[in-house]
Scaffold this motif. Structure first.
Motif, PDB file in Angstrom:
ATOM      1  N   ALA A  95     -39.573 -56.208  22.315  1.00  0.00           N
ATOM      2  CA  ALA A  95     -40.396 -55.022  22.581  1.00  0.00           C
ATOM      3  C   ALA A  95     -39.999 -53.844  21.705  1.00  0.00           C
ATOM      4  CB  ALA A  95     -40.296 -54.639  24.056  1.00  0.00           C
ATOM      5  N   HIS A  96     -38.935 -53.967  20.934  1.00  0.00           N
ATOM      6  CA  HIS A  96     -38.415 -52.828  20.180  1.00  0.00           C
ATOM      7  C   HIS A  96     -38.208 -53.085  18.691  1.00  0.00           C
ATOM      8  CE1 HIS A  96     -37.655 -50.511  23.853  1.00  0.00           C
ATOM      9  NE2 HIS A  96     -37.330 -51.676  24.380  1.00  0.00           N
ATOM     10  N   ILE A  97     -38.256 -54.354  18.269  1.00  0.00           N
ATOM     11  CA  ILE A  97     -38.048 -54.692  16.868  1.00  0.00           C
ATOM     12  C   ILE A  97     -39.186 -55.597  16.417  1.00  0.00           C
ATOM     13  CG2 ILE A  97     -36.516 -55.746  15.167  1.00  0.00           C
ATOM     14  CD1 ILE A  97     -34.180 -55.192  16.978  1.00  0.00           C
ATOM     15  N   GLU A  98     -39.785 -55.273  15.257  1.00  0.00           N
ATOM     16  CA  GLU A  98     -40.853 -56.120  14.734  1.00  0.00           C
ATOM     17  C   GLU A  98     -40.346 -57.533  14.520  1.00  0.00           C
ATOM     18  OE1 GLU A  98     -39.776 -53.349  13.457  1.00  0.00           O
ATOM     19  OE2 GLU A  98     -41.367 -52.035  12.734  1.00  0.00           O
ATOM     20  N   VAL A  99     -41.213 -58.505  14.771  1.00  0.00           N
ATOM     21  CA  VAL A  99     -40.796 -59.903  14.757  1.00  0.00           C
ATOM     22  C   VAL A  99     -40.332 -60.335  13.362  1.00  0.00           C
ATOM     23  CG1 VAL A  99     -43.105 -60.845  14.296  1.00  0.00           C
ATOM     24  CG2 VAL A  99     -41.440 -62.211  15.552  1.00  0.00           C
ATOM     25  N   ALA A 100     -40.937 -59.795  12.296  1.00  0.00           N
ATOM     26  CA  ALA A 100     -40.507 -60.162  10.948  1.00  0.00           C
ATOM     27  C   ALA A 100     -39.087 -59.692  10.694  1.00  0.00           C
ATOM     28  CB  ALA A 100     -41.460 -59.557   9.911  1.00  0.00           C
ATOM     29  N   ARG A 101     -38.693 -58.566  11.275  1.00  0.00           N
ATOM     30  CA  ARG A 101     -37.332 -58.068  11.122  1.00  0.00           C
ATOM     31  C   ARG A 101     -36.359 -58.847  11.992  1.00  0.00           C
ATOM     32  NH1 ARG A 101     -36.866 -52.473   9.292  1.00  0.00           N
ATOM     33  NH2 ARG A 101     -38.894 -51.757   8.526  1.00  0.00           N
TER      34      ARG A 101
END
Length: 361
Positions: free
Chosen positions: A295-301
């Motif tokens: 919920a807090h970090i983009e999935v690519a990252r």
């Protein structure tokens, strides 16, 4: 302010979390303040993997350092998995069923002690990702009979590159050239960490198919969890209780079909200690925290950051199994860490409207 509603990026309001959610291990107070433990958005029931009206899957911002700290704990706990699992003497599929058989009632008991229960909404939301995770375990255990661990690990390290193709359409994240370049560099570094061990690379065509399916099913689990966490306020502990239940359902039938009674009797002794670590440190602790990170970090990252788990796994394998660490692995590890550091410094390009920095949680 507690008890008030705050504006959602896609319109409407998000109720502030209820105080009954309790704590999630030692990091619970910080996670609770981040605003993810509570009721569904607007207090309404949502359908399976709901999306906001404009199709944007937002990342909920919080303090800059907290998601990275939590991700670091995920990397450490997931990195412990392979070296500890290698200590198990029982057939892998037996260990998988026992792992889910231990973690599922534990998570349900923790929910009950916190005055919560696995809601019908979360129960059905977790069906697809939970079955994907359980089936992933089946493919993994079947693939290791056909390919070497090195081959499987290299293919698993390619997951961040796969996710770059879907983050835009699914999550509304604009991935720039800088992030793509450092992601590919990080994947190359992870391959170096794995291949640098000098292990035998052996695979049959059927084994490569099984390995590809294991990567695909874990990616499906990863993406579906991120989608659900982006669209509704789900308690990470409740979410993982549902995931583990459906994973257990998926793992039981093939284990009963493919494992002989003698295989079940091989489990015993120190296996109980190792399976407790795998189930509760790598499984419960690591996956609950990863669910929060979605919920807090983009999935690519986040998928790139997870590559650092290979560095942890290699270090523990050196300490536990006396596996040598080569210069190639050192170099690959340095490349992974450099790539992660560069992507951390890359500005976020999500299409969501940013929330004010001082928004109350």
């Amino acid at each position: 302010m507690r008890g008030s509603d705050r504006a959602a990026p896609w319109g409407g309001s998000i109720p502030e979390p209820s105080s009954r959610g309790g704590a999630i291990f030692v990091v619970a107070p910080a996670i609770g303040r981040a605003g993810d433990i509570g009721d569904p958005l607007n207090g309404a029931r949502t359908s399976l993997l709901p999306r906001p009206a404009d199709g944007v899957m937002p990342v909920r911002p919080t303090s800059a350092a907290l998601p990275l700290v939590i991700m670091g704990l995920v990397v450490i706990s997931w990195g412990m998995g392979p070296p500890i699992a290698k200590l198990l003497s029982a057939p892998p599929m037996v260990s998988a069923v026992i792992r889910f058989g231990m973690s599922t009632p534990f998570l349900l008991a923790v929910l009950a002690l916190r005055g919560r229960w696995l809601s019908r909404r979360v129960f059905w939301q977790t069906m697809l990702p939970g079955l994907s995770f359980g089936i992933n375990m089946v493919f993994v255990f079947a693939a290791v009979q056909e390919v070497t661990i090195s081959v499987m690990s290299v293919m698993m390290a390619l997951q961040p590159a796969m996710l770059l193709a879907v983050v835009g359409p699914l999550f509304g994240d604009r991935v720039g050239f800088r992030q793509i370049a450092f992601t590919m560099l990080g994947v190359g570094g992870a391959v170096g960490v794995i291949a640098g061990a000098g292990g035998d690379f052996r695979a049959s065509p059927f084994g490569l198919f099984l390995t590809a399916m294991s990567v695909l099913t874990f990616t499906v689990y990863f993406v579906l969890t991120r989608m659900a966490r982006s669209a509704s306020a789900v308690d990470p502990m409740e979410w993982m209780a549902g995931i583990n239940f459906w994973s257990l359902i998926a793992a039981i039938p093939p284990t009963l079909l493919w494992v002989s009674p003698e295989g079940w009797r091989e489990f015993g002794g120190y296996d109980w200690l190792w399976i407790v670590i795998v189930a509760f440190v790598t499984g419960v602790f690591g996956h609950v925290l990863m669910t929060w990170c979605h919920a807090h970090i983009e999935v690519a990252r986040s998928s790139l950051y997870v590559l650092a788990m290979h560095i942890v796994a290699v270090g523990l394998a050196w300490m536990i199994h006396a596996e040598p660490v080569t210069l190639t692995q050192f170099a690959g590890g340095a490349v992974v860490l450099f790539s992660v550091a560069m992507v951390i410094r890359t500005p976020t390009n999500s299409r969501r409207e940013p929330e004010p920095a001082g928004t109350a949680r």
